[in-house]
Design an enzyme around this catalytic site. Structure first.
Site, mmCIF file in Angstrom:
data_model
loop_
_atom_site.group_PDB
_atom_site.id
_atom_site.type_symbol
_atom_site.label_atom_id
_atom_site.label_comp_id
_atom_site.label_asym_id
_atom_site.label_seq_id
_atom_site.Cartn_x
_atom_site.Cartn_y
_atom_site.Cartn_z
ATOM 1 N N LYS A 38 18.930 54.283 18.021
ATOM 2 C CA LYS A 38 19.026 53.637 19.338
ATOM 3 C C LYS A 38 20.393 53.027 19.651
ATOM 4 C CE LYS A 38 17.051 49.284 17.812
ATOM 5 N NZ LYS A 38 15.801 48.837 17.213
ATOM 6 N N ARG A 133 7.482 39.326 17.336
ATOM 7 C CA ARG A 133 7.860 40.284 18.353
ATOM 8 C C ARG A 133 6.596 41.118 18.561
ATOM 9 N NH1 ARG A 133 13.057 44.293 18.187
ATOM 10 N NH2 ARG A 133 11.479 45.782 17.510
HETATM 11 C C1 LIG Z 1 15.664 48.748 15.972
HETATM 12 C C2 LIG Z 1 14.433 48.973 15.225
HETATM 13 C C3 LIG Z 1 14.485 49.449 13.915
HETATM 14 C C4 LIG Z 1 15.785 49.689 13.186
HETATM 15 O O1 LIG Z 1 16.383 48.465 12.897
HETATM 16 P P1 LIG Z 1 17.764 48.371 12.060
HETATM 17 O O2 LIG Z 1 17.967 46.929 11.840
HETATM 18 O O3 LIG Z 1 18.806 48.974 12.926
HETATM 19 O O4 LIG Z 1 17.564 49.134 10.820
HETATM 20 C C5 LIG Z 1 13.293 49.680 13.266
HETATM 21 N N1 LIG Z 1 12.115 49.456 13.859
HETATM 22 C C6 LIG Z 1 12.016 48.988 15.121
HETATM 23 C C7 LIG Z 1 10.678 48.738 15.708
HETATM 24 C C8 LIG Z 1 13.174 48.703 15.842
HETATM 25 O O5 LIG Z 1 13.074 48.227 17.075
#
Ligand SMILES: *Cc1c(COP(=O)(O)O)cnc(C)c1O
Length: 357
Positions: A38, A133
């Site tokens: 992302k 969250r």
């Molecule tokens: C962004 C995200 C991740 C990845 O997180 P990182 O800290 O970049 O490894 C994994 N799971 C969810 C639900 C996320 O929103």
């Protein structure tokens, strides 16, 4: 490399090597890696680097990014990592194989959308474990899982949780043992084997690599650690990983000896109340053509001898120790996650990748 500025230089080889290293180390703990893209606006080149590094599939929070990767001919399993909006369920089932979910009304609509196009959409139920969250409260998990199992065209693939994102709650052995226990309980309750127990994100690495046993956890969703080579609880560099796969380059457009302290009656500046710098006499000040429209300047690490004083929409103001920077010269910064995300998603920043990957 191109000479257009501002630009973000992406070393795909380093991204691929980071992915490979984490995939290999986690495989030894029985954990697969979903590469989270992302922060890269669904760049097909970066997706390809993740895949050649051995990730099992790709996850992204935005359907538009998933679509861009597929249009870029990326073939793998795609996971939507943000809970779907009701308004996007048709696109969700078209562009992802599965999604992380915490609302039954949404899963109902995913089931309907999947039925319409004759597909089966995978559901991973997110569990609330304290970070506050997304997630279903553990108490309500059995009933939610039973409801998913009863729906057509969706398959309950497993459960997951996400820590250290909002509340900063750490994914430690106790939290992971709790998630494992929930998985066992759900399997007994529903009679369904859960294939995915997704323990979290890059903040889980210290736990996962500690050799203490991972229980039922068999998947992590990793973004930042692959891209920037750091775990995310203390942002420590991970042994053997590259922390410099991305570099942000900006060009000098003004360079002068000027006072260190603004003069005149001081009110608000472009972004609210300005800092009140000490009067240190005249200093070497330069302006670089990169600003808040380009990236989060708070997340840039300058090279030694250069100090960031502040930024407006289009200007980054820096001080140099010894002599003024030459007009037209370029300064390279290391981005943190926030600067990376903003630069990758800014229309003003050129993306330049190394050719060989
Ligand atoms: C962004 C995200 C991740 C990845 O997180 P990182 O800290 O970049 O490894 C994994 N799971 C969810 C639900 C996320 O929103």
């Amino acid at each position: 490399m191109s000479t257009t500025a501002p630009r973000i230089e992406i070393n795909l080889t380093k991204v691929q090597q980071n992915a490979r290293s984490l995939v290999t180390r986690l495989a030894a703990q029985g954990i697969s890696v979903t590469g989270v893209t992302k922060a890269t606006l669904g760049s097909p080149e970066i997706a390809r680097a993740f895949l050649s590094g051995g990730v099992l599939g790709l996850g992204d929070s935005r359907v538009s990014n998933l679509k861009r990767m597929q249009q870029g001919n990326i073939k793998t399993r795609f996971l939507l990592t943000r809970s779907p909006m009701l308004s996007e369920v048709d696109a969700v089932v078209r562009y992802s194989n599965s999604s992380l979910n915490s609302e039954l009304s949404t899963i109902n609509r995913l089931s309907g959308a999947a039925q319409k196009i004759g597909r089966c959409h995978g559901i991973i139920l997110m569990v609330e474990m304290g970070d506050l969250r997304e997630g279903i409260l553990p108490l309500n998990l059995p009933e939610s899982a039973r409801a998913v199992v009863a729906l057509p065209n969706v398959q309950l693939e497993g459960i997951g949780c996400n820590l250290a994102c909002y509340g900063g709650v750490q994914p430690d052995a106790a939290k992971m043992a709790e998630l494992s226990a929930l998985a066992e309980m759900l399997e007994q309750h529903t009679g369904v084997d859960l294939s995915v127990i997704s323990g979290g994100n890059s903040a889980n690495l210290a736990w996962a690599l500690s050799n203490a046993g991972c229980g039922r956890i068999n998947n992590l969703r990793l973004g930042e650690s692959i891209l920037l080579g750091r775990e995310t609880l203390a942002r420590q560099a991970i042994d053997g990983l590259h922390t410099d796969a991305f570099t942000i380059v900006a060009e000098v457009i003004e360079s002068k000896i000027k006072p260190s302290k603004p003069y005149g009656h001081v009110g608000q500046a472009a972004f609210g109340q300005p800092d009140t710098p000490l009067d240190r006499g005249d200093i070497c000040r330069s302006i670089l053509a990169i600003g808040r429209q380009d990236c989060d300047s708070d997340g840039l690490s300058p090279p030694s001898g250069v100090k960031i004083l502040g930024a407006s929409s289009d200007h980054l103001i820096v001080e140099t120790d010894s002599e003024p920077l030459a007009i037209g010269s370029e300064i390279a910064f290391q981005p943190n996650y926030s600067a990376l995300l903003s630069a990758m998603t800014s229309a003003f920043v050129y993306k330049v990748t190394n050719a060989h990957c």
